[in-house]
Each structure stands twice: as structure tokens, then as C-alpha cells.
Write an enzyme that holds these catalytic residues in place. Sequence first.
Site, PDB file in Angstrom:
ATOM      1  N   THR A  71       0.843  -1.189   0.000  1.00  0.00           N
ATOM      2  CA  THR A  71       0.000   0.000   0.000  1.00  0.00           C
ATOM      3  C   THR A  71       0.884   1.247   0.000  1.00  0.00           C
ATOM      4  O   THR A  71       2.109   1.148  -0.078  1.00  0.00           O
ATOM      5  CB  THR A  71      -0.985  -0.024   1.182  1.00  0.00           C
ATOM      6  OG1 THR A  71      -1.927   1.040   1.030  1.00  0.00           O
ATOM      7  CG2 THR A  71      -0.277   0.109   2.515  1.00  0.00           C
ATOM      8  N   LYS A  75       3.645   1.552  -3.773  1.00  0.00           N
ATOM      9  CA  LYS A  75       3.116   0.801  -4.912  1.00  0.00           C
ATOM     10  C   LYS A  75       3.950   0.947  -6.182  1.00  0.00           C
ATOM     11  O   LYS A  75       3.962   0.048  -7.027  1.00  0.00           O
ATOM     12  CB  LYS A  75       1.669   1.199  -5.188  1.00  0.00           C
ATOM     13  CG  LYS A  75       0.687   0.726  -4.123  1.00  0.00           C
ATOM     14  CD  LYS A  75      -0.741   1.039  -4.521  1.00  0.00           C
ATOM     15  CE  LYS A  75      -1.731   0.579  -3.465  1.00  0.00           C
ATOM     16  NZ  LYS A  75      -3.133   0.802  -3.893  1.00  0.00           N
ATOM     17  N   ASN A  96       0.229  -3.794  -6.165  1.00  0.00           N
ATOM     18  CA  ASN A  96      -0.327  -3.869  -4.812  1.00  0.00           C
ATOM     19  C   ASN A  96      -0.345  -5.295  -4.272  1.00  0.00           C
ATOM     20  O   ASN A  96      -0.698  -5.517  -3.115  1.00  0.00           O
ATOM     21  CB  ASN A  96      -1.735  -3.270  -4.756  1.00  0.00           C
ATOM     22  CG  ASN A  96      -2.780  -4.222  -5.303  1.00  0.00           C
ATOM     23  OD1 ASN A  96      -2.561  -4.894  -6.311  1.00  0.00           O
ATOM     24  ND2 ASN A  96      -3.931  -4.298  -4.658  1.00  0.00           N
ATOM     25  N   ASP A 111      -6.081  -3.758  -7.701  1.00  0.00           N
ATOM     26  CA  ASP A 111      -6.968  -2.637  -7.393  1.00  0.00           C
ATOM     27  C   ASP A 111      -8.033  -2.457  -8.471  1.00  0.00           C
ATOM     28  O   ASP A 111      -9.228  -2.342  -8.182  1.00  0.00           O
ATOM     29  CB  ASP A 111      -6.171  -1.336  -7.248  1.00  0.00           C
ATOM     30  CG  ASP A 111      -5.411  -1.255  -5.934  1.00  0.00           C
ATOM     31  OD1 ASP A 111      -5.862  -1.875  -4.955  1.00  0.00           O
ATOM     32  OD2 ASP A 111      -4.375  -0.575  -5.897  1.00  0.00           O
ATOM     33  N   GLY A 138      -4.405  10.543 -10.255  1.00  0.00           N
ATOM     34  CA  GLY A 138      -3.352   9.904  -9.473  1.00  0.00           C
ATOM     35  C   GLY A 138      -3.150   8.458  -9.872  1.00  0.00           C
ATOM     36  O   GLY A 138      -3.586   8.010 -10.942  1.00  0.00           O
ATOM     37  N   GLY A 139      -2.492   7.697  -8.985  1.00  0.00           N
ATOM     38  CA  GLY A 139      -2.178   6.305  -9.289  1.00  0.00           C
ATOM     39  C   GLY A 139      -3.406   5.441  -9.466  1.00  0.00           C
ATOM     40  O   GLY A 139      -3.448   4.585 -10.363  1.00  0.00           O
ATOM     41  N   ARG A 161      -7.720  19.048 -11.940  1.00  0.00           N
ATOM     42  CA  ARG A 161      -7.361  20.459 -11.840  1.00  0.00           C
ATOM     43  C   ARG A 161      -6.079  20.764 -12.613  1.00  0.00           C
ATOM     44  O   ARG A 161      -5.949  21.802 -13.248  1.00  0.00           O
ATOM     45  CB  ARG A 161      -7.179  20.849 -10.376  1.00  0.00           C
ATOM     46  CG  ARG A 161      -8.468  21.094  -9.620  1.00  0.00           C
ATOM     47  CD  ARG A 161      -9.178  22.318 -10.128  1.00  0.00           C
ATOM     48  NE  ARG A 161     -10.240  22.764  -9.233  1.00  0.00           N
ATOM     49  CZ  ARG A 161     -11.072  23.735  -9.519  1.00  0.00           C
ATOM     50  NH1 ARG A 161     -10.992  24.344 -10.683  1.00  0.00           N
ATOM     51  NH2 ARG A 161     -12.018  24.097  -8.673  1.00  0.00           N
ATOM     52  N   THR A 162      -5.118  19.840 -12.527  1.00  0.00           N
ATOM     53  CA  THR A 162      -3.854  20.010 -13.254  1.00  0.00           C
ATOM     54  C   THR A 162      -3.938  19.203 -14.534  1.00  0.00           C
ATOM     55  O   THR A 162      -3.858  17.965 -14.517  1.00  0.00           O
ATOM     56  CB  THR A 162      -2.664  19.534 -12.404  1.00  0.00           C
ATOM     57  OG1 THR A 162      -2.681  20.228 -11.148  1.00  0.00           O
ATOM     58  CG2 THR A 162      -1.344  19.811 -13.116  1.00  0.00           C
TER      59      THR A 162
END
Length: 294
Positions: A71, A75, A96, A111, A138-139, A161-162
Site C-alpha cells: 500500500t 506501490k 499492490n 486494485d 493519481g495512481g 485540476r492540473t
Amino acid sequence: MNLVETVNGKTGLLGLIGCPVEHTKSPYIHNTLFREYNINAIYVPIHVNGGELERAVNGFKAQNFTGFNVTVPYKKEIIKYLDDISNDALLMGAVNTVKNIEGRLKGYNTDAEGFARDFRDAFETGFAGKKVVLLGAGGTARALAVKLAAEGVKHLTIVNRTLANAENIVELVKNNFGSIVTGIVPEEPGFSDCFKSSDIVINTTPAGMSTYEAKIPFDFSFEFQRHQLVYDIIYTPRKTEFLKQAELRGCKVRNGFGMLINQGISAFEIWTGKAVSKNHAVEILNLINKLEEL
């Protein structure tokens, strides 16, 4: 029979490494599965401090662990210490789950499979031919984007946002699955129409989590449409404000607790070679829900 009576010299060792691990629910999942399937094994969480990951991995090898989960924040970093990695995990850029195969450590990512299994069970449908909006870059968003593309979505929109972070996932998906994906910021013209016309909306950001102060930095409450299926990977609280707003608009909603259970079940299947049926998975989920209430 209690744990002390069942652990012996033949007990298989499995665990979770991360920093922190105090909050984890994975021992509930795996020790329940081992008991239900009469497997002589035990699963324990192990806190690994920064800079100690390589030593921890070597320790697992030396102690002949059957496997282990990984975790945050390891990862991605774990990959360089493994002997092999599955194609899916390589594309997703994260591992994971690790299995010890005759002294060689192979990495997997369960995941995304856990998410897909729970989504299908909850909504009784898959992703083929659907238009999907994925919030975050993200990941977890990367792993889910690969899974969604592999399962044949009609179009995937990465909202972040980015924009540069969203475009990184867009490029990955385009290079491997074709031009079925775009990246967008919520202020961009056309975003509202894109959101409203989607079939599925998935939040992968931590906004709304009990331990995370920030909220999702844009208001979707007026955008939700009754036909949409809305999934939030957060499971604490069990119903985020995001899901509440979607439900008020008539959407079917689901939180991430089933994803947590199913990614664990997928890892269990990798380690043991045993298939867990949908009905048994639901029984395990309900059992762990009851344990959580104690």
C-alpha cells in the site's frame, strides 16, 4: 478455534507493507478468507519506514513469505525490487500484490480488478460501450483508466485540476488502446455537456474522505443525471457528500468498500489458486461489514 491454536510450523505467512498500516482492514479480509477456505495461513500488517523497503522485501524472501500486499507509499517503488511483473501492473505503473513463486517475486495490480468486480456486482453491468468520466489523475485513476480502456469503454474523460497530470494518463491510454480518451479541467468549455452525457462517473480523488479535509473543488450536484451510475472509491465515510448529491439526483451510487474487499479477494486468488464465487464474495463482504460494526 482461536488463532493461537491454529498457528503452527506449517502456517503460511502473508502480509501488508506500507507506511502507515495501522488503519488497514486487509487482515479482516484475508484472515476471514483463510478461515472460510480452511487454509493454514496468517496475514499481518507490517509498518515499513521510508528507506527500508528493499530490506523488507529481502526479509520476505528470506522468511519464505507466500506473498504480500503493498500500500502507500510503495506501490510504485516496489517494482524495482521484484523479479517479474504482470503486463497489467506494468501498464498501470503500480503493484499492490506480490506472490512468491519458487523464490521469485512477481507483482500484480488487483486494485482495478477489485473495482471492476464490485462495479459489475453492484450495478449488474460492465463498461463496454459506455461513456465514463473519471475524476482525478493519481495512481488509482491511472490503474482504473487502463482497466476501463481494456474493457471497451466508448469514451473516457479524465478530469483533473492540473491538466498535465490528466494528459499523462491520456497519452498512456492512447498509446495502448487508441483515441478513446481526453483530458479536461472542470472550468473548460464543454465540460458540463461532457459530464451530463456520461453513463458512469467515478471519483478517484481523496476529497470527501473522513481523514481528508479538502472537498472536491468543484460542484457537481447540479450536473448529475438520473441515468448515471456513480462510484466513489472512498469507503470512510460510507456515503460521501459526492454520493449524497448524486443520490439526490436519482443516480445509483456505490462506495469503495466493495472495491477494497474484491481487490483482496483477487489477491487471495493469485496466492492460493482458489476461485471465490460472486455469492461467496458477497458473504465475505457482509461478514466483514458485521465485524466492522463490533
